[in-house]
Design a protein around this motif. Structure first.
Motif, PDB file in Angstrom:
ATOM      1  N   SER A 151       0.823  -1.206   0.000  1.00 52.83           N
ATOM      2  CA  SER A 151       0.000   0.000   0.000  1.00 52.83           C
ATOM      3  C   SER A 151       0.856   1.254   0.000  1.00 52.83           C
ATOM      4  N   LEU A 152       2.111   1.073  -0.452  1.00 54.98           N
ATOM      5  CA  LEU A 152       3.100   2.142  -0.575  1.00 54.98           C
ATOM      6  C   LEU A 152       3.217   2.965   0.694  1.00 54.98           C
ATOM      7  N   PHE A 153       3.251   2.258   1.803  1.00 56.01           N
ATOM      8  CA  PHE A 153       3.625   2.872   3.074  1.00 56.01           C
ATOM      9  C   PHE A 153       2.776   4.101   3.387  1.00 56.01           C
ATOM     10  N   SER A 154       1.501   4.009   3.044  1.00 60.81           N
ATOM     11  CA  SER A 154       0.564   5.114   3.267  1.00 60.81           C
ATOM     12  C   SER A 154       0.959   6.368   2.497  1.00 60.81           C
ATOM     13  N   GLN A 155       1.756   6.199   1.408  1.00 63.40           N
ATOM     14  CA  GLN A 155       2.174   7.354   0.624  1.00 63.40           C
ATOM     15  C   GLN A 155       1.116   7.739  -0.413  1.00 63.40           C
ATOM     16  N   SER A 156       0.251   6.812  -0.804  1.00 63.28           N
ATOM     17  CA  SER A 156      -0.668   7.062  -1.913  1.00 63.28           C
ATOM     18  C   SER A 156      -1.899   7.829  -1.458  1.00 63.28           C
ATOM     19  N   SER A 157      -1.683   8.970  -0.845  1.00 63.14           N
ATOM     20  CA  SER A 157      -2.789   9.783  -0.356  1.00 63.14           C
ATOM     21  C   SER A 157      -2.759  11.179  -0.960  1.00 63.14           C
ATOM     22  N   TYR A 158      -2.071  11.321  -2.092  1.00 60.41           N
ATOM     23  CA  TYR A 158      -1.951  12.614  -2.748  1.00 60.41           C
ATOM     24  C   TYR A 158      -2.341  12.456  -4.220  1.00 60.41           C
ATOM     25  N   PRO A 159      -3.618  12.166  -4.479  1.00 56.03           N
ATOM     26  CA  PRO A 159      -4.023  11.804  -5.845  1.00 56.03           C
ATOM     27  C   PRO A 159      -3.775  12.904  -6.869  1.00 56.03           C
ATOM     28  N   SER A 205       5.261  12.117 -16.905  1.00 54.09           N
ATOM     29  CA  SER A 205       6.243  11.018 -16.961  1.00 54.09           C
ATOM     30  C   SER A 205       7.385  11.246 -15.971  1.00 54.09           C
ATOM     31  N   PHE A 206       7.034  11.787 -14.814  1.00 51.43           N
ATOM     32  CA  PHE A 206       7.996  11.984 -13.739  1.00 51.43           C
ATOM     33  C   PHE A 206       7.805  10.836 -12.752  1.00 51.43           C
ATOM     34  N   TYR A 207       8.766   9.920 -12.702  1.00 50.38           N
ATOM     35  CA  TYR A 207       8.553   8.657 -12.003  1.00 50.38           C
ATOM     36  C   TYR A 207       9.136   8.667 -10.590  1.00 50.38           C
ATOM     37  N   GLU A 208       8.387   8.073  -9.688  1.00 52.76           N
ATOM     38  CA  GLU A 208       8.783   7.942  -8.294  1.00 52.76           C
ATOM     39  C   GLU A 208       9.811   6.811  -8.109  1.00 52.76           C
ATOM     40  N   ASN A 209      10.628   6.926  -7.074  1.00 49.73           N
ATOM     41  CA  ASN A 209      11.441   5.790  -6.622  1.00 49.73           C
ATOM     42  C   ASN A 209      11.280   5.574  -5.118  1.00 49.73           C
ATOM     43  N   VAL A 210      10.118   6.013  -4.591  1.00 48.39           N
ATOM     44  CA  VAL A 210       9.873   5.910  -3.157  1.00 48.39           C
ATOM     45  C   VAL A 210       9.788   4.456  -2.684  1.00 48.39           C
ATOM     46  N   GLU A 211       9.382   3.542  -3.543  1.00 46.47           N
ATOM     47  CA  GLU A 211       9.330   2.138  -3.139  1.00 46.47           C
ATOM     48  C   GLU A 211      10.709   1.656  -2.687  1.00 46.47           C
ATOM     49  N   VAL A 212      11.711   2.007  -3.460  1.00 42.63           N
ATOM     50  CA  VAL A 212      13.066   1.569  -3.136  1.00 42.63           C
ATOM     51  C   VAL A 212      13.594   2.312  -1.916  1.00 42.63           C
ATOM     52  N   ARG A 213      13.403   3.611  -1.874  1.00 38.81           N
ATOM     53  CA  ARG A 213      13.914   4.382  -0.736  1.00 38.81           C
ATOM     54  C   ARG A 213      13.258   3.961   0.576  1.00 38.81           C
ATOM     55  N   SER A 214      11.962   3.742   0.563  1.00 39.86           N
ATOM     56  CA  SER A 214      11.274   3.327   1.784  1.00 39.86           C
ATOM     57  C   SER A 214      11.752   1.958   2.256  1.00 39.86           C
ATOM     58  N   ALA A 215      11.924   1.042   1.296  1.00 39.00           N
ATOM     59  CA  ALA A 215      12.394  -0.296   1.655  1.00 39.00           C
ATOM     60  C   ALA A 215      13.836  -0.271   2.163  1.00 39.00           C
ATOM     61  N   MET A 216      14.596   0.758   1.788  1.00 39.58           N
ATOM     62  CA  MET A 216      15.990   0.873   2.205  1.00 39.58           C
ATOM     63  C   MET A 216      16.174   1.924   3.291  1.00 39.58           C
ATOM     64  N   LEU A 223      11.608  13.078   4.881  1.00 41.49           N
ATOM     65  CA  LEU A 223      11.456  13.290   3.450  1.00 41.49           C
ATOM     66  C   LEU A 223      12.342  12.365   2.627  1.00 41.49           C
ATOM     67  N   SER A 224      13.415  11.876   3.221  1.00 45.72           N
ATOM     68  CA  SER A 224      14.304  10.981   2.477  1.00 45.72           C
ATOM     69  C   SER A 224      13.621   9.663   2.119  1.00 45.72           C
ATOM     70  N   VAL A 225      12.575   9.298   2.836  1.00 45.88           N
ATOM     71  CA  VAL A 225      11.853   8.063   2.539  1.00 45.88           C
ATOM     72  C   VAL A 225      10.387   8.338   2.195  1.00 45.88           C
ATOM     73  N   SER A 226      10.089   9.588   1.845  1.00 43.73           N
ATOM     74  CA  SER A 226       8.737   9.975   1.450  1.00 43.73           C
ATOM     75  C   SER A 226       8.646  10.064  -0.064  1.00 43.73           C
ATOM     76  N   SER A 227       7.435  10.026  -0.563  1.00 46.47           N
ATOM     77  CA  SER A 227       7.221  10.163  -2.005  1.00 46.47           C
ATOM     78  C   SER A 227       7.426  11.606  -2.431  1.00 46.47           C
ATOM     79  N   PHE A 228       7.731  11.781  -3.702  1.00 44.84           N
ATOM     80  CA  PHE A 228       7.829  13.135  -4.235  1.00 44.84           C
ATOM     81  C   PHE A 228       6.456  13.799  -4.237  1.00 44.84           C
ATOM     82  N   ALA A 229       5.404  13.017  -4.399  1.00 39.13           N
ATOM     83  CA  ALA A 229       4.050  13.565  -4.342  1.00 39.13           C
ATOM     84  C   ALA A 229       3.790  14.227  -2.996  1.00 39.13           C
ATOM     85  N   ARG A 230       4.391  13.681  -1.935  1.00 41.36           N
ATOM     86  CA  ARG A 230       4.219  14.297  -0.622  1.00 41.36           C
ATOM     87  C   ARG A 230       4.916  15.651  -0.558  1.00 41.36           C
TER      88      ARG A 230
END
Length: 441
Positions: A20-28, A38-49, A168-175
């Motif tokens: 559920s993307l670490f509750s990040q998907s709340s900024y539709p 076409s600006f792509y996130e890499n929050v999945e990797v950063r959060s997991a690391m 912010l280092s492990v947050s989505s850019f959308a946040r």
């Protein structure tokens, strides 16, 4: 950014669950805006690391370069550790054409102090360009400041986010976008990469570029309304020099090609393009008025008149005034009357203008103090600028001048400390070369 790589060059791949993307998907809204660009996130990797991001440097020395796939983003991410004399860097680099450039769109570069481990800054790249990024810097334990640079021009600075830089280092850019939505107009930064207007501008630039080799540079040359190559000043034919144009003649050749594609029966009359576009402000400059033999306003008048005729040729367009096509309002940039904008900052300006008003190209009259005995403010060169975004969201800027495909860097090198006055023209779907070597002269 002077750092060296640390660790082995071994690539391993991981795949993380969506979680559920670490509750990040709340900024539709922000997610849709970035996705359309076409600006792509890499929050999945950063959060997991997250543990690695927060770990002391010595515990990361054996960390290998890794490639991670993502579930919610179409791009893979390469993680890399680098160090400099007093800092270390955690690089999260998005895939681009099977490579992982450092300065790539959506990349995060997290900088920490080598000894204390403190977070010093995070850079997030907006374009595939070293000078286009967001910089996050810690203010205190619970606040972070943001600045934004676009092709070397700072457009936002001193914006405070009520969140720690570690968070912010492990947050989505959308946040990040959501936290700053009241201070940053993100619709001025991101655009939809699928707009048909982008292909229209790109297609027109390509079509013109296919025929520029038929022309060559010659002082004061242009094609008149009868199809002859003549001297602009006198109208006298240029004997044996078909295809001879200067920068003004080339801009006219492009305009004529668009007009012919729209059904015009002949090319533009040269004399109509020399007409003064305004006189009142000139009368206030007695120095220039005393040296009209130098024709200091020629490039400004020529480009304005070309833009006016092209506007009036658009189906359903009303008669246009001589100044109606001036580009006067671009976010973050101040227009100087009859002078325009700094040439040095033109790429960031046209990026923002393209986002604001897709589907246009620009006739630019380059100007500055020029010449000797006397030195005058003068409009001495014309170039054409075609801005668009490709399907990957990368900003492209084609520069055409004097029968050649050029570049903005080339233009800046030749005309340092100059300005450019821009007249906008809607990109046409058609272009018919007004002249080719097998044409009847």
């Amino acid at each position: 950014m002077n750092f060296k790589s640390v660790g082995c060059f071994i690539v391993i791949a991981f795949c993380y669950p969506a979680m559920s993307l670490f509750s990040q998907s709340s900024y539709p809204f922000e997610e849709r805006l970035a996705s359309a660009a076409s600006f792509y996130e890499n929050v999945e990797v950063r959060s997991a690391m997250a543990d690695a991001i927060n770990a002391p440097f010595y515990s990361l020395l054996t960390r290998q370069k890794e490639i991670h796939s993502q579930v919610l983003s179409p791009v893979a991410v390469e993680f890399e550790l680098r160090k400099s004399e007093d800092s270390f860097y955690l690089l999260f680099k998005n895939e681009l054409s099977y490579k992982y450039p450092v300065w790539g769109r959506g990349n995060y570069i997290i900088k920490r102090d080598l000894r204390s481990g403190d977070f010093l800054q995070i850079k997030i790249f907006l374009q595939n360009d070293e000078m286009s990024f967001i910089r996050l810097m810690p203010l205190d334990e619970s606040r972070t400041s943001l600045e934004m640079s676009l092709y070397g021009v700072t457009i936002y600075n001193g914006i405070v986010l009520p969140v720690s830089i570690e968070d912010l280092s492990v947050s989505s850019f959308a946040r990040v976008m959501h936290l700053t939505k009241d201070m940053i107009q993100w619709e001025e930064i991101f655009t939809d990469a699928s707009y048909p207007e982008w292909e229209q501008v790109a297609s027109l630039a390509r079509r013109i570029g296919e025929d520029v080799d038929f022309l060559y540079e010659s002082d004061d040359g242009a094609q008149d309304h009868l199809g002859r190559f003549v001297l602009i000043e006198s109208g006298e034919p240029i004997s044996g020099q078909a295809g001879a144009v200067n920068c003004s003649g080339f801009a006219k050749w492009v305009a004529d090609g668009i007009l012919i594609s729209r059904g015009a029966e002949s090319a533009l009359n040269i004399e109509s393009l020399k007409a003064p576009s305004e006189t009142e402000s000139r009368m206030d400059n007695p120095w220039s008025m005393a040296h009209l033999d130098r024709d200091p306003y020629f490039g400004l008048d020529w480009s304005r008149n070309l833009a006016r005729f092209l506007r009036e040729s658009e189906p359903g367009s009303p008669e246009a005034g001589l100044l109606d096509m001036d580009l006067r309002n671009v976010p973050f940039f101040e227009y100087k009357e009859n002078i325009g904008y700094e040439l040095e900052k033109l790429k960031s300006l046209l990026y923002l203008q393209a986002v604001k008003e897709p589907g246009y190209f620009y006739l630019g009259a380059v100007n500055s103090l020029y010449g000797k005995d006397p030195v005058l403010w003068q409009y001495y060169h014309i170039a054409l600028f075609f801005p668009w975004f490709d399907e990957n969201g990368d900003f492209q800027l084609e520069v055409l001048e004097t029968g050649d495909i050029s570049s903005l860097d080339n233009l800046k090198y030749r005309y340092p400390q100059s300005f450019v006055h821009l007249s906008k023209v809607k990109a046409s779907k058609g272009f018919v070369s007004p002249w080719k070597p097998d044409s009847i002269e």
